[in-house]
Scaffold this motif. Structure first.
Motif: not given
Length: 772
Positions: A413-438
């Motif tokens: 897809l041409p625009e980054k905000q359209m690349q939803l699966r990639s964005i959500v994957s990053i969000r999930n990893k951030e959530f995992d990190k936040d939960m483990m650290n805080q």
């Protein structure tokens, strides 16, 4: 012999002779440049091109393409109306003052022999937008005006001008607030007949030097309008200067020198019969006066037709008499008189048309393609339910294909905000990190074997103080460093493990009030667990809200590719997004509530393994420390039985299950082992169950906007979503009208280019040999 049409460069090469010199004669049968300019429309190809230009203007193509034309400019009372009458044979009401209030386009064309003369007068829009200059109210019925006749005399024309000015242009002279001294529309006068010459010229209001009985902003607006016409590179500008007035006092010529290239500027002296100092005018026209720069096309001198000279007045004879005498005779003969000016202008205009016509045709095609693309974007009219449903089906199918790409192969897809699966994957990893650290309220202690030299995992290895009555570890008795437990107000990090040890001591003390000392009450664990997990809900809620925003932005971007449906469907996917977001938050609340109230148990064998590992580490550390201490004392003081006995008491207090410190350790290690398993389960549940449901829900903004959804709607709901607003309907009508005009203009241009295309050399040779 075929006739060669002049190019702009050929016209510019015509020499300008000074004084009484004449152009040299050229021998042979070939037409001279003088003859070409004298009868510029003698060739069939030039007549075809001129007719095509006229038809392009008649279908309003001048509104969107650049059509070459002659434009006459000058100051007020400079003799423009008289010059126009001389060039066009139209009886302009000289000194009447009305025709200078708006632009006038005169188009003259020659028709076949025995055809009748005709005059058609209409009012059309200008070549470019002028509302920003004058800001007049557009309420005059100018487009309703049409006048047709075979001839036009001066009295009738004066009456028509007065009617057009007041009734159709809405001009009201004066300086009162409601006054309108000028109009932006163009009076179009079309002349046709077998004796007419092909000609086209545009006259614009005269330059105003003093705002007398008009608004100052109108005076400034007239100058702006003149400059706009001057600057157009396809306009040939005839700059009229009054010979009876000093040239330096005429600002129109200074404007022309500033805004018009020399190849497009034709300077003309009018009212030469009224010149107070003919020598000065002749000096400028011939280039003898070095104070004024020489002009590319040279100066023309003309005499004006004065209204009281009678119907028998012959302008050609009058100009021949005037310019045949000194000092006017020093001006080159081809520059003297209205007829010579008209011939030269005709040749110049023909050359400009020939030069610009291919580019004009390309511009028409480009604009037509542009409007066809706009038509596709606007789509077909949606008059009934079937058309509305088909329209929505097409949009939804395209949207669904993009959504599935965003979920399966987002990298395409041409625009980054359209690349939803990639964005959500990053969000999930951030959530995992936040939960483990805080995610935990308190840091857990991280036991390790003290007699090994492995680097410490954290700074939480030191045992915190036990409650009153518990023996103190040696490290504490020796005064080890104790970290501060104070937290910054903005710090969201877990509290130090010492705070957890204190909370465990507090809860053990509380629960032992109803049981024997030294025993661990299992009811303590749900209390400690709820305290340790109280941040889970807020961290997960923030995560879900971020994902919800990502989904909304992706859906919005994917839908925006269907501009024609965006305004109507965007509220639909927005509402779906709100519902899916609410469902996800409700699911989170339900999970957290159940987690708080479920019994504190697990069947996961890893729990036992983790607990036993922590117990063993603590046992090994205590044993190593105190066995070493007892051994040192016994070997150094073998008869000190009291000291040995005391050391054994300390070991017993630390290792025996009923010891207070061991009870705290046991509570800590059970809580730690259970938490570590639970937090992983929570992270997986949120990401795999709740987040995935937000992405893949058939009621969500991504997969919810489907053909299945459309078929579930009533006819009234379909009509509500698929209806067009009035703006879009008007936009489509305007687009279709422009397409019709441009299609006609494109066909005209293609025919003209095809009919005037030069023959190949072989064809010319064959044609000439056959004639021979």
């Amino acid at each position: 012999m075929s006739f060669t049409f002049p190019t702009m460069s050929q016209v510019e090469e015509v020499p300008v002779f000074q004084g009484s010199q004449e152009a040299p004669e050229q021998g042979g049968n070939n037409p001279t440049k003088e003859e070409i300019l004298k009868d510029p429309f003698a060739s069939k190809s030039s007549q075809i091109l001129f007719d095509a230009i006229d038809q392009l203007q008649s279908c309003d193509a001048s509104q969107v393409i650049d059509i070459p034309q002659l434009v006459i400019v000058g100051g007020q009372s400079a003799g423009k109306s008289s010059l126009l009458q001389s060039l066009t044979s139209i009886p302009f009401p000289v000194s009447h003052g009305l025709c200078t209030r708006f632009a006038t386009r005169i188009i003259s064309r020659r028709t076949p022999p025995k055809s009748r003369d005709e005059v058609v007068i209409t009012i059309v829009k200008p070549d470019f937008e002028l509302d920003h200059i004058f800001n007049y109210a557009n309420d005059s019925p100018y487009d309703k005006y049409v006048y047709r006749a075979e001839t036009l005399d001066s009295q009738t024309f004066a009456e028509l001008m007065e009617e057009v000015t007041e009734k159709y242009m809405g001009i009201k002279s004066g300086i009162q607030p409601s006054a309108k001294n000028f109009a932006t529309e163009v009076l179009k006068i079309e002349l046709s007949g077998p004796q007419r010459a092909h000609f086209s010229i545009l006259d614009i209001p005269g330059h105003v030097s003093n705002a007398f009985r008009i608004h100052k902003w109108e005076m400034e607006g007239i100058e702006s309008m003149i400059v706009e016409y001057m600057k157009k590179p396809w306009n040939i500008v005839i700059c009229v200067s009054d010979a009876s007035n000093d040239l330096e006092n005429q600002p129109i010529f200074k404007l022309a020198e500033e805004h018009v290239e020399s190849t497009r500027l034709i300077p003309v002296f009018t009212k030469c019969d009224k010149a107070a100092t003919p020598e000065d005018v002749v000096g400028i026209a011939t280039g003898e006066n070095q104070h004024f720069r020489a002009m590319k096309h040279g100066w023309f001198v003309v005499r004006n037709h004065i209204g009281d000279e009678g119907a028998s007045f012959d302008l050609d004879d009058a100009e021949t008499t005037l310019f045949g005498s000194a000092p006017w005779s020093r001006v080159q003969s081809r520059r003297r008189g209205s007829r010579k000016l008209r011939d030269y202008l005709g040749g110049l205009l023909c050359a400009k048309i020939r030069e610009e016509f291919p580019q004009m045709q390309e511009q028409v095609k480009f604009l037509l393609d542009e409007q066809m693309e706009l038509k596709d974007v606007l789509g077909e009219p949606r008059a009934d339910h079937r058309a509305q449903l088909q329209y929505l089906m097409k949009i939804v199918e395209g949207y669904d294909a993009k959504v599935r790409q965003a979920l399966k192969s987002p990298w395409d897809l041409p625009e980054k905000q359209m690349q939803l699966r990639s964005i959500v994957s990053i969000r999930n990893k951030e959530f995992d990190k936040d939960m483990m650290n805080q995610g935990h309220t308190y840091e857990f202690e991280q036991p390790r074997l003290t007699y090994r030299q492995d680097p410490p995992a954290t700074d939480q290895m030191e045992l915190p103080p036990t409650h009153e009555g518990s023996p103190q570890p040696k490290a504490k008795r020796n005064g080890s460093h104790k970290k501060s437990t104070q937290k910054s107000p903005m710090d969201n990090s877990p509290q130090p493990s010492a705070e957890l040890r204190a909370e465990i001591q507090k809860q053990i003390h509380s629960f032992q009030s109803s049981q024997l000392p030294g025993l661990l009450n299992p009811d303590i664990f749900p209390v400690l667990y709820r305290k340790q997990t109280k941040k889970w809900r807020s961290i997960a809620r923030d995560h879900l809200l971020r994902v919800s925003r990502d989904i909304a932005m992706a859906a919005d971007s994917l839908l925006a590719e269907h501009l024609e449906a965006y305004d109507n469907l965007q509220p639909v996917i927005e509402d779906m997004g709100y519902k899916v977001e609410k469902k996800a938050l409700d699911e989170l609340d339900k999970y957290c509530s159940q987690e708080d109230n479920f019994p504190f148990f697990t069947t996961n064998p890893e729990f036992t393994w983790r607990l036993e590992e922590n117990r063993l580490i603590r046992f090994k550390n205590y044993t190593f420390e105190h066995l070493q201490e007892v051994w040192d004392k016994v070997t150094k003081q073998p008869n000190n039985g009291v000291l040995f006995d005391a050391s054994l008491n300390v070991m017993y207090a630390r290792i025996h299950p009923s010891a207070a410190l061991h009870t705290e350790d046991e509570a800590h290690d059970i809580l730690k082992a259970y938490y570590e398993l639970s937090v992983r389960s929570f992270i997986e549940y949120v990401n795999k169950r709740i987040v995935e449901d937000m992405l893949l829900s058939e009621q969500g903004p991504l997969l919810g906007l489907s053909t299945k959804y459309l078929l579930s709607l009533s006819e009234a709901e379909i009509e509500e979503i698929a209806r067009e607003d009035e703006t879009k309907q008007v936009q489509r009508e305007q687009c279709l009208a422009r397409i019709a005009r441009l299609t006609k203009a494109n066909k005209l241009a293609e025919n003209a280019l095809r009919e005037t295309r030069p023959l190949p050399v072989e064809a010319v040779t064959l044609r000439d040999s056959s004639h021979g």
